[in-house]
Design a protein around this motif. Structure first.
Motif, PDB file in Angstrom:
ATOM      1  N   ASN A  60      26.450 -10.988  25.025  1.00  0.00           N
ATOM      2  CA  ASN A  60      25.651 -11.240  26.188  1.00  0.00           C
ATOM      3  C   ASN A  60      26.106 -12.457  26.908  1.00  0.00           C
ATOM      4  O   ASN A  60      25.738 -13.519  26.498  1.00  0.00           O
ATOM      5  CB  ASN A  60      24.073 -11.018  25.972  1.00  0.00           C
ATOM      6  N   ASN A  72      25.955 -13.875  30.003  1.00  0.00           N
ATOM      7  CA  ASN A  72      25.461 -14.319  31.395  1.00  0.00           C
ATOM      8  C   ASN A  72      24.924 -15.863  31.477  1.00  0.00           C
ATOM      9  O   ASN A  72      25.432 -16.597  32.357  1.00  0.00           O
ATOM     10  CB  ASN A  72      24.584 -13.415  31.979  1.00  0.00           C
ATOM     11  N   GLN A 126      22.279  -8.324  37.249  1.00  0.00           N
ATOM     12  CA  GLN A 126      23.116  -9.641  37.401  1.00  0.00           C
ATOM     13  C   GLN A 126      24.500  -9.270  36.864  1.00  0.00           C
ATOM     14  O   GLN A 126      24.834  -9.964  36.327  1.00  0.00           O
ATOM     15  CB  GLN A 126      22.623 -10.845  37.051  1.00  0.00           C
ATOM     16  N   ARG A 182      25.239  -7.053  33.979  1.00  0.00           N
ATOM     17  CA  ARG A 182      25.136  -6.867  32.554  1.00  0.00           C
ATOM     18  C   ARG A 182      25.661  -5.457  32.339  1.00  0.00           C
ATOM     19  O   ARG A 182      26.215  -4.983  31.232  1.00  0.00           O
ATOM     20  CB  ARG A 182      23.813  -7.155  31.824  1.00  0.00           C
ATOM     21  N   LEU A 202      28.998 -16.406  38.045  1.00  0.00           N
ATOM     22  CA  LEU A 202      27.303 -15.989  37.494  1.00  0.00           C
ATOM     23  C   LEU A 202      26.793 -17.591  37.648  1.00  0.00           C
ATOM     24  O   LEU A 202      27.366 -18.497  37.438  1.00  0.00           O
ATOM     25  CB  LEU A 202      27.134 -15.733  36.044  1.00  0.00           C
ATOM     26  N   VAL A 230      19.704 -16.632  36.254  1.00  0.00           N
ATOM     27  CA  VAL A 230      20.521 -15.372  35.776  1.00  0.00           C
ATOM     28  C   VAL A 230      19.777 -14.110  35.276  1.00  0.00           C
ATOM     29  O   VAL A 230      20.051 -13.097  35.019  1.00  0.00           O
ATOM     30  CB  VAL A 230      21.127 -15.602  34.495  1.00  0.00           C
TER      31      VAL A 230
END
Length: 469
Positions: free
Chosen positions: A266, A268, A413, A415, A441, A445
């Motif tokens: 993950n 972001n 966003q 993902r 990004l 977020v």
């Protein structure tokens, strides 16, 4: 609103999965003022989700690896770290200022060092019909088991590959559930590619556990191997699953389809903070560029756990400890002799066999790169054909596609579509994902309400948290 007790901390840890728990315990246990922030109602992340509250009390159902988290959580609570659950971190500035939303309001804290332990997320599995009600990820089903002891009823099909698929299947069966079919999408050719890396795996702690679990599932469920195509069918609701394997197609009636193609970091929050990432050709995802301590390209920001590259819970624990030791030393704190060496030794053991698993469960291209009318961006309902048209129009990467189509601009966003858009555009342009790149990004977020923004103190820092140059 429960705000942090202080405006500044020596160490702020973001994420209370295995890596975050270990990092916060280590930092606080060695005298650092430590804040641990996590979105969930309790500690554990996905691996140890609801470890302190699950209604599933029989140890054999969730397995010994799950219950190993209980001692780690107990150590965290005794460490002296300040822990805030239900906290959404939506901005991390390179100056190590962090914006948090808690209970409808927002506030800032500043850190001497930040350890990002945001963990992993399931890889997108964009097949025709994957947005139908009745289609879920395996991780979502496991969350329901851990949080509420709920197992699927009706006609259940599980499709995909990887260790979590087998673990979830075993947990469903142990709770009295029934699985109509498991569609194993592991490509036949992966076995030959992975075999030269098998020796470390044969001496790892995962082999015996994995074989035992797979035997348990196979005794109770029909498994179809070498599945090459899957479609979810239905008019407004899942009704059936069509698949083909070995050139033979079949359609199964289904009330619930669970999809899983492994997990990916993950990224972001770390990306939005300016941390440099690179394309990992083995794990087919973006991973942060880190040194041996987890220090990123942004001074003072460390990344630990599966957010640094998929390694599993045991590796995440040790990566969290190593990052915390490095942060403590950078702050001029004394680190106990032997602690870091012990963590590095344990990390080496935990990572044994990882490359074998990565190669064995490398997803086939047709399950990563969709075609035609298959939805790519769920938030904005953008199809694969739309992305290809954007490429024909002149879009050179995901950010141009975002301008043309709004891909990646919804609540998630990017993902759930970022990896797919990157690989889809790379294939269309005849280049590599590394060349195509990823979304740019920026904060916030995570979705932030106007009420939360209005709660921020009216100063320059508040403006910078939302508007970055």
């Amino acid at each position: 609103m429960s705000r942090p007790m202080h405006e500044t901390y020596d160490v702020v840890v973001i994420g209370a999965g295995p890596a975050g728990i270990a990092a916060a315990t280590t930092a606080a246990g060695n005298g650092a003022r430590t804040l641990l922030l996590d979105e969930n109602a309790g500690p554990g992340g996905q691996v140890w989700r609801a470890i302190t509250s699950t209604p599933v009390k029989q140890p054999s159902i969730l397995g010994e690896d799950y219950w190993a988290g209980r001692s780690e959580v107990e150590a965290l609570r005794k460490s002296g770290a300040e822990i805030i659950h239900g906290a959404t971190v939506w901005s991390l500035d390179p100056s190590l200022e962090i914006a948090i939303s808690i209970g409808g309001g927002s506030s800032f804290v500043r850190a001497g060092r930040v350890i990002v332990a945001t963990g992993a997320q399931e890889r997108p599995f964009p097949i025709p019909g994957w947005t139908l009600p009745g289609v879920m990820t395996a991780g979502a089903a496991q969350t329901l088991i851990k949080n509420a002891g709920l197992v699927p009823d009706g006609r259940l099909v599980i499709a995909g590959q990887g260790p979590l698929l087998w673990l979830l299947s075993a947990q469903i069966l142990r709770l009295g559930g029934k699985i109509d079919r498991i569609l194993d999408t592991t490509p036949r050719g992966n076995r030959g590619t992975a075999l030269p890396r098998a020796l470390p795996f044969l001496t790892s702690p995962y082999l015996v556990k994995g074989l035992k679990m797979m035997r348990e599932v196979r005794r109770n469920t029909r498994i179809v191997k070498n599945v090459e195509m899957i479609e979810a069918l239905g008019d407004g609701q899942l009704a059936s699953v069509r698949y083909s394997a070995g050139g033979v197609a079949e359609t199964l009636p289904a009330d619930l389809l669970l999809l899983h193609h492994g997990v990916v970091p993950n990224v972001n929050l770390a990306m939005a903070a300016g941390v440099r990432h690179e394309w990992n050709e083995v794990q087919l995802c973006w991973t942060p560029v880190l040194d041996g301590n987890g220090q990123s390209s942004v001074e003072g920001i460390y990344v630990a756990g599966d957010g640094a590259g998929i390694g599993g819970a045991l590796a995440a624990l040790e990566r969290g400890r190593i990052a915390a030791f490095a942060a403590l030393k950078a702050l001029g704190r004394n680190v106990p002799a032997g602690g870091e060496a012990s963590a590095r030794s344990a990390l080496g053991r935990a990572e044994k066999g990882r490359e074998f698993l990565d190669l064995l469960y490398k997803p086939a291209p047709q399950f990563r790169i969709p075609q035609g009318d298959t939805i790519v961006c769920r938030c904005e309902e953008i199809r694969a054909s739309d992305v290809l048209k954007a490429v024909e129009t002149g879009a050179t990467g995901p950010n141009q596609a975002k301008a043309y189509l709004r891909t990646g601009m919804g609540p998630c966003q990017g993902r759930l579509c970022g990896l797919t858009v990157t690989e889809l555009m790379a294939k269309a342009r005849g280049t590599t994902p590394a060349e195509i790149g990823y979304y740019r990004l920026r904060a916030p977020v995570k979705p932030v309400s106007l009420n939360e923004l209005a709660d921020l103190p009216p100063d320059t820092d508040a403006i910078k948290a939302v508007v970055r140059e």
